[in-house]
Design a protein around this motif. Structure first.
Motif, mmCIF file in Angstrom:
data_model
loop_
_atom_site.group_PDB
_atom_site.id
_atom_site.type_symbol
_atom_site.label_atom_id
_atom_site.label_comp_id
_atom_site.label_asym_id
_atom_site.label_seq_id
_atom_site.Cartn_x
_atom_site.Cartn_y
_atom_site.Cartn_z
ATOM 1 N N VAL B 118 -7.723 -25.135 16.292
ATOM 2 C CA VAL B 118 -8.376 -25.602 15.242
ATOM 3 C C VAL B 118 -8.413 -26.015 13.804
ATOM 4 O O VAL B 118 -8.306 -25.173 13.314
ATOM 5 C CB VAL B 118 -9.926 -25.012 15.644
ATOM 6 N N ILE B 119 -8.502 -27.193 13.311
ATOM 7 C CA ILE B 119 -8.623 -27.903 12.204
ATOM 8 C C ILE B 119 -10.367 -28.019 11.745
ATOM 9 O O ILE B 119 -10.748 -29.387 12.206
ATOM 10 C CB ILE B 119 -7.856 -28.698 12.514
ATOM 11 N N PRO B 120 -10.756 -26.995 11.541
ATOM 12 C CA PRO B 120 -12.085 -27.308 10.945
ATOM 13 C C PRO B 120 -12.557 -28.334 10.106
ATOM 14 O O PRO B 120 -11.629 -28.903 9.300
ATOM 15 C CB PRO B 120 -13.325 -26.301 10.762
ATOM 16 N N ALA B 121 -13.302 -29.114 10.832
ATOM 17 C CA ALA B 121 -14.659 -30.184 10.141
ATOM 18 C C ALA B 121 -15.294 -29.630 9.101
ATOM 19 O O ALA B 121 -15.830 -29.759 7.727
ATOM 20 C CB ALA B 121 -14.635 -31.545 10.915
ATOM 21 N N VAL B 139 -7.299 -19.867 16.411
ATOM 22 C CA VAL B 139 -6.745 -19.692 15.251
ATOM 23 C C VAL B 139 -6.674 -20.646 14.618
ATOM 24 O O VAL B 139 -6.686 -21.892 15.437
ATOM 25 C CB VAL B 139 -5.266 -19.902 15.833
ATOM 26 N N PHE B 140 -7.345 -20.527 13.517
ATOM 27 C CA PHE B 140 -7.281 -21.952 12.525
ATOM 28 C C PHE B 140 -6.081 -22.550 11.994
ATOM 29 O O PHE B 140 -5.122 -21.494 11.416
ATOM 30 C CB PHE B 140 -8.387 -21.545 11.376
ATOM 31 N N VAL B 141 -6.205 -23.614 11.579
ATOM 32 C CA VAL B 141 -5.005 -24.085 10.980
ATOM 33 C C VAL B 141 -5.590 -25.339 10.019
ATOM 34 O O VAL B 141 -6.382 -25.854 10.105
ATOM 35 C CB VAL B 141 -3.465 -24.760 11.752
ATOM 36 N N ASP B 142 -4.348 -25.651 8.730
ATOM 37 C CA ASP B 142 -5.152 -26.583 8.067
ATOM 38 C C ASP B 142 -6.143 -25.763 6.744
ATOM 39 O O ASP B 142 -6.075 -25.929 5.893
ATOM 40 C CB ASP B 142 -4.886 -27.609 8.348
ATOM 41 N N ARG B 143 -6.948 -25.173 7.283
ATOM 42 C CA ARG B 143 -8.203 -25.200 6.895
ATOM 43 C C ARG B 143 -8.997 -24.142 7.161
ATOM 44 O O ARG B 143 -8.787 -23.587 8.234
ATOM 45 C CB ARG B 143 -9.204 -26.608 6.637
ATOM 46 N N GLY B 146 -15.049 -21.113 8.686
ATOM 47 C CA GLY B 146 -16.511 -20.824 7.859
ATOM 48 C C GLY B 146 -17.210 -19.867 8.300
ATOM 49 O O GLY B 146 -17.809 -19.900 9.052
ATOM 50 N N ARG B 147 -17.441 -19.005 7.622
ATOM 51 C CA ARG B 147 -18.877 -17.386 8.281
ATOM 52 C C ARG B 147 -18.025 -16.403 8.886
ATOM 53 O O ARG B 147 -19.185 -16.196 9.212
ATOM 54 C CB ARG B 147 -20.197 -18.181 7.816
ATOM 55 N N ILE B 148 -17.531 -16.905 9.425
ATOM 56 C CA ILE B 148 -16.902 -15.793 10.590
ATOM 57 C C ILE B 148 -15.271 -15.854 10.493
ATOM 58 O O ILE B 148 -14.117 -16.350 9.392
ATOM 59 C CB ILE B 148 -16.822 -16.504 11.545
ATOM 60 N N ASP B 149 -15.592 -14.923 11.537
ATOM 61 C CA ASP B 149 -13.316 -13.206 10.757
ATOM 62 C C ASP B 149 -12.229 -14.032 11.786
ATOM 63 O O ASP B 149 -12.394 -14.113 13.098
ATOM 64 C CB ASP B 149 -13.177 -12.636 10.328
ATOM 65 N N ALA B 150 -11.442 -15.227 10.909
ATOM 66 C CA ALA B 150 -10.462 -15.800 11.549
ATOM 67 C C ALA B 150 -9.193 -15.855 11.727
ATOM 68 O O ALA B 150 -8.643 -15.880 10.355
ATOM 69 C CB ALA B 150 -11.330 -17.104 12.898
ATOM 70 N N ARG B 309 -4.355 -14.614 7.304
ATOM 71 C CA ARG B 309 -4.706 -15.426 6.851
ATOM 72 C C ARG B 309 -3.134 -15.897 6.386
ATOM 73 O O ARG B 309 -1.909 -15.445 5.520
ATOM 74 C CB ARG B 309 -4.932 -15.003 5.207
ATOM 75 N N ILE B 310 -2.429 -16.660 7.087
ATOM 76 C CA ILE B 310 -0.390 -17.346 6.988
ATOM 77 C C ILE B 310 -0.318 -18.329 6.376
ATOM 78 O O ILE B 310 -1.316 -19.368 6.306
ATOM 79 C CB ILE B 310 -0.007 -17.029 7.602
ATOM 80 N N GLU B 311 0.340 -18.547 5.063
ATOM 81 C CA GLU B 311 0.024 -19.730 3.837
ATOM 82 C C GLU B 311 1.713 -20.004 3.908
ATOM 83 O O GLU B 311 2.567 -19.393 3.677
ATOM 84 C CB GLU B 311 -0.250 -18.708 2.565
#
Lengths: 328, 328
Positions: B118-121, B139-143, B146-150, B309-311
């Motif tokens: 997910v690239i979250p809006a 897995v979130f990517v790019d951003r 919010g308010r959850i641990d992922a 959190r991979i940067e």
């Protein structure tokens, strides 16, 4: 539909009325049409009912490469039409490999998509026949299906390329090169046909060495362009067969001393800011996607009738590179 | 995992060993961990078993806009990883609308995707909690979520922007404008933070009028750029917050008499062929997608443990526009 009409001894319009439950058909005629439908195994597509029940439906989109900028607006347009019909989009890239296309299409069918929009890599789609019989609506876009009868939405590849090459000829060019995608790809073949037609109409010869078909990999295109531009009678203008080819040709020409005219098939971002700005034959990728998706949902809503071949016009956008005079 | 460890009175590593059936745990400890797992309702993710059974699996990808060239290589990379794991990709665009993101994510979950990239809006993803509990790996990517641990895979937006602005400062600029995406978007906020950090580190003030956040629609960006470049103390350089902003700023600068320096976040096709060629902070969109998808399948294979959190680092690509001296 034609077979049903022939067997029942009625016209196509009558079959359509029966299939769609419209008035104006006598009970006897309706019975004969229904019998013909049963005898021939014609199945009305029921996917539309799934949509109406409000279940989350889905359609599949098979394209060449998600990363090619030509397919971005096309995909997005298909998605927007799907969304308006409450359907999700499942998509995938064939990577221009017919086996991978088939694998992907059949995997989508196994997932019970209601319909498919396909930019085909292969030229034999008989593998789809059982799926079509089972009611999976399918619309081809950008390139037609091979060896099956299916709806298709195309750009006028032949006419667009002919116009682009005629434009170069009108600006004085006589030795014009053509760099295109692989010969087995429908769009590449049609654009080459347009190039040849424009040259023939102007009474100009086409030397074998002026035509270079193959992969759109930058190295291949670079070599092809360099070959066209060298030798005793180098070309003074190039017609580039698609946006992947054009951007590499632009790079090659940027390193040259003498100006070489260029017209590319497909518009691309920033074409107008290059120096010279790049003259293109623009096709509307979003409109291709939108038209194909609308045709698909029309089929899913039960539209009967012949398969359609819908051709969208292209547009010459003169910006500078295609108006350069020949320099020998 | 942490709750299980606390309840069983053991360390995280021990919980991980039990969950994965690794040796080195006494039967008594194993029993306590199993009891804690049952008591807390912790469910091992079983999607991987679906994959192993060879059923056609699928993962969902939610991004902002299929037509944005930044997402092309990212989508394709996610698709290639999915393909290597025998999974189809189902994707959709949120159009930067949190409601549409949620609708799309839940529709994908209703289709029983095994996992989501997910690239979250939006900035509140608590709506995903029941799905995560049910085992949908995400897995979130790019951003970030919010308010959850992922799990999340990001570019170093802060560091990249700071480097880009420091580069302009090193070339003599003191009045530098920042045009970015909407303030609520994580990447826009981080890049703005990087801009401010570089200015502060150089002892330079930031006038309110030098910062313009908002939509990336060409009209908005054009107005913002024109405002920065007019008035009694116009900026001599612009840092553009993403590729959509950069291409419009390039258009505005092309119409100006005086040279204005430009560094853009994100590389883009043909940036090197513009005059001046455009200096960018490049992030690797394909690598973002690949890393996120690999993390997802790692989770689907049952990888336990903390969220990560991979940067990914960014890279300054000097090409000309960012090395122009200030002209007042």
């Amino acid at each position: 539909m034609k077979d049903v009409a022939a067997r029942a001894g009625v016209g196509l319009k009558t079959v359509s009325r029966v299939v769609n439950g419209e008035p104006g058909v006598t009970p006897d005629t309706e019975r004969r049409v229904q019998e013909a439908i049963e005898a021939l195994g014609f199945r009305r597509n029921d996917s539309a009912r799934v949509l109406r029940k409000g279940r989350t439906a889905s359609i599949g989109l098979v394209l060449e490469d998600l990363a090619d900028p030509f397919y971005g607006p096309l995909s997005r347009a298909v998605e927007e039409v799907a969304r308006a019909h409450g359907a999700l989009l499942i998509n995938g890239s064939s990577a221009e490999d017919p086996d991978r296309e088939q694998e992907l299409v059949l995997a989508l069918c196994a997932r019970r998509v209601d319909g498919l929009v396909v930019i085909p890599a292969g030229d034999d789609h008989r593998y789809l026949e059982p799926e079509l019989k089972a009611g999976v609506a399918t619309v081809f876009v950008d390139r037609p299906a091979g060896r099956i009868d299916a709806d298709v939405v195309l750009s006028d590849n032949f006419g667009g390329a002919r116009d682009g090459v005629a434009h170069l000829i009108a600006h004085g060019h006589r030795r014009i090169g053509f760099i295109g995608d692989k010969a087995r790809i429908h769009t590449a073949a049609e654009r080459l046909r347009g190039y040849r037609a424009a040259m023939t109409e102007a009474g100009l010869p086409v030397h074998d060495s002026w035509v270079a078909l193959g992969s759109t990999a930058p190295d291949r295109v670079r070599s092809a362009a360099e070959a066209l531009l060298s030798g005793p009678e180098p070309v003074t203008a190039i017609f580039a067969g698609n946006n992947r080819v054009t951007v590499t040709v632009v790079r090659v020409l940027a390193d040259l001393e003498r100006p070489v005219a260029l017209v590319g098939f497909d518009d691309f971002e920033l074409a107008d800011l290059l120096r010279p700005a790049v003259t293109v034959i623009a096709q509307d990728a979003a409109q291709l996607g939108r038209t194909a998706a609308e045709r698909l949902f029309h089929r899913l809503d039960g539209a009967p009738g012949m398969t359609q071949r819908i051709e969208l016009t292209t547009r010459l956008v003169p910006r500078g590179s295609g108006e350069l005079p020949p320099v020998n």
